[in-house]
Design an enzyme around this catalytic site. Structure first.
Site, PDB file in Angstrom:
ATOM      1  N   PRO A   1      10.494  -1.596 -10.831  1.00  0.00           N
ATOM      2  CA  PRO A   1      11.711  -2.016 -10.138  1.00  0.00           C
ATOM      3  C   PRO A   1      11.778  -3.513  -9.851  1.00  0.00           C
ATOM      4  O   PRO A   1      10.774  -4.138  -9.504  1.00  0.00           O
ATOM      5  CB  PRO A   1      11.667  -1.223  -8.820  1.00  0.00           C
ATOM      6  N   ASN A   2      12.976  -4.019 -10.041  1.00  0.00           N
ATOM      7  CA  ASN A   2      13.358  -5.400  -9.746  1.00  0.00           C
ATOM      8  C   ASN A   2      12.826  -6.404 -10.755  1.00  0.00           C
ATOM      9  O   ASN A   2      13.193  -7.580 -10.707  1.00  0.00           O
ATOM     10  CB  ASN A   2      12.949  -5.807  -8.319  1.00  0.00           C
TER      11      ASN A   2
ATOM     12  N   ARG B   1      15.234 -13.707  -9.233  1.00  0.00           N
ATOM     13  CA  ARG B   1      14.755 -13.269  -7.916  1.00  0.00           C
ATOM     14  C   ARG B   1      13.543 -14.107  -7.521  1.00  0.00           C
ATOM     15  O   ARG B   1      12.562 -14.172  -8.259  1.00  0.00           O
ATOM     16  CB  ARG B   1      14.392 -11.788  -8.021  1.00  0.00           C
TER      17      ARG B   1
ATOM     18  N   TYR C   1       8.026 -15.436  -8.528  1.00  0.00           N
ATOM     19  CA  TYR C   1       7.955 -14.714  -9.801  1.00  0.00           C
ATOM     20  C   TYR C   1       8.228 -15.594 -11.026  1.00  0.00           C
ATOM     21  O   TYR C   1       8.131 -15.115 -12.159  1.00  0.00           O
ATOM     22  CB  TYR C   1       8.919 -13.521  -9.779  1.00  0.00           C
TER      23      TYR C   1
ATOM     24  N   ASN D   1       3.396  -3.285 -15.061  1.00  0.00           N
ATOM     25  CA  ASN D   1       3.646  -3.900 -13.750  1.00  0.00           C
ATOM     26  C   ASN D   1       4.558  -2.927 -13.007  1.00  0.00           C
ATOM     27  O   ASN D   1       5.767  -2.884 -13.244  1.00  0.00           O
ATOM     28  CB  ASN D   1       4.316  -5.264 -13.887  1.00  0.00           C
TER      29      ASN D   1
ATOM     30  N   ALA E   1       6.964  -2.709  -6.820  1.00  0.00           N
ATOM     31  CA  ALA E   1       6.647  -2.164  -5.495  1.00  0.00           C
ATOM     32  C   ALA E   1       6.058  -0.754  -5.562  1.00  0.00           C
ATOM     33  O   ALA E   1       5.370  -0.328  -4.630  1.00  0.00           O
ATOM     34  CB  ALA E   1       7.895  -2.169  -4.625  1.00  0.00           C
TER      35      ALA E   1
ATOM     36  N   GLU F   1      -3.123  -3.308 -15.578  1.00  0.00           N
ATOM     37  CA  GLU F   1      -2.147  -3.489 -14.492  1.00  0.00           C
ATOM     38  C   GLU F   1      -1.922  -4.990 -14.314  1.00  0.00           C
ATOM     39  O   GLU F   1      -2.883  -5.748 -14.181  1.00  0.00           O
ATOM     40  CB  GLU F   1      -2.732  -2.878 -13.217  1.00  0.00           C
TER      41      GLU F   1
ATOM     42  N   HIS G   1       0.186  -7.952 -12.115  1.00  0.00           N
ATOM     43  CA  HIS G   1       1.065  -8.436 -11.050  1.00  0.00           C
ATOM     44  C   HIS G   1       1.281  -9.919 -11.295  1.00  0.00           C
ATOM     45  O   HIS G   1       0.298 -10.656 -11.483  1.00  0.00           O
ATOM     46  CB  HIS G   1       0.440  -8.224  -9.664  1.00  0.00           C
TER      47      HIS G   1
ATOM     48  N   ARG H   1      -0.463 -12.106  -0.276  1.00  0.00           N
ATOM     49  CA  ARG H   1       0.868 -11.823   0.277  1.00  0.00           C
ATOM     50  C   ARG H   1       0.762 -10.828   1.441  1.00  0.00           C
ATOM     51  O   ARG H   1      -0.300 -10.657   2.013  1.00  0.00           O
ATOM     52  CB  ARG H   1       1.784 -11.337  -0.862  1.00  0.00           C
TER      53      ARG H   1
HETATM   54  C1  DHK Z   1       6.132  -7.322  -8.269  1.00  0.00           C
HETATM   55  C2  DHK Z   1       6.872  -6.758  -7.297  1.00  0.00           C
HETATM   56  O1  DHK Z   1       8.145  -6.452  -7.503  1.00  0.00           O
HETATM   57  C3  DHK Z   1       6.320  -6.513  -5.949  1.00  0.00           C
HETATM   58  O2  DHK Z   1       6.900  -5.400  -5.322  1.00  0.00           O
HETATM   59  C4  DHK Z   1       4.817  -6.377  -5.958  1.00  0.00           C
HETATM   60  C5  DHK Z   1       4.675  -7.557  -8.134  1.00  0.00           C
HETATM   61  C6  DHK Z   1       4.195  -7.541  -6.710  1.00  0.00           C
HETATM   62  C7  DHK Z   1       4.230  -8.764  -8.935  1.00  0.00           C
HETATM   63  O3  DHK Z   1       3.564  -9.653  -8.421  1.00  0.00           O
HETATM   64  O4  DHK Z   1       4.516  -8.785 -10.139  1.00  0.00           O
HETATM   65  O5  DHK Z   1       4.328  -6.319  -4.643  1.00  0.00           O
END
Ligand code: DHK
Length: 144
Positions: free
Chosen positions: A10-11, A18, A23, A75, A78, A99, A101, A108
């Protein structure tokens, strides 16, 4: 050859828009293009890229990878911190799991420090920015 699914949760479809200070500026399309190009350079094998904002769709994608993909670079966004369903699906997958991130989740908020997925992952990358996906592919290519 290591056929690899790159799965974003998600996202991550909003990469580049964002919180770019966390990111980065690259879009998901940029990341997926870079992964596809690197996989070709490394002779890794086919790369398939998927993204979903929905937990069940991510579970479906992992199940679908069974017997078709040799590795998953995931990835979970959340859902890393909440989803037993994604962990269970990965436990039913026989290949390598990396995995990723983008941010260093350990620097964080406390609720980001634990990832359920890490219990299954063969390797965990955090804090390399979007280069983490490329590092994952390089690691997969080196281990043949
Ligand atoms: C991405 C997200 O959207 C967060 O919810 C995670 C992760 C971290 C990232 O660092 O890629 O907590």
């Amino acid at each position: 050859m290591t056929k690899t699914l790159i799965l974003n949760g998600p996202n991550l479809n909003l990469l580049g828009q964002r919180q770019p200070e966390i990111y980065g500026a690259q879009t998901l399309a940029d990341v997926e293009e870079a992964c596809t190009a690197l996989a070709a350079d490394l002779d890794l094998g086919d790369v398939t890229c998927k993204q979903s904002n929905h937990e069940g769709a991510l579970v479906d994608a992992i199940q679908d990878a069974r017997g078709r993909q040799d590795a998953i670079v995931i990835n979970p966004g959340a859902y890393s911190h909440t989803s037993i369903a994604i962990l269970d699906a990965l436990n039913a997958f026989d290949g390598k799991v990396v995995e990723v991130h983008i941010s260093n989740i350990h620097q964080r908020e406390a609720f980001r420090h634990h990832s359920h997925v890490s219990a299954r992952a063969d390797a965990v990358i955090a804090g390399l920015g979007t280069e983490g996906y490329l590092a994952a592919l390089r690691w997969l290519a080196r281990r043949g």
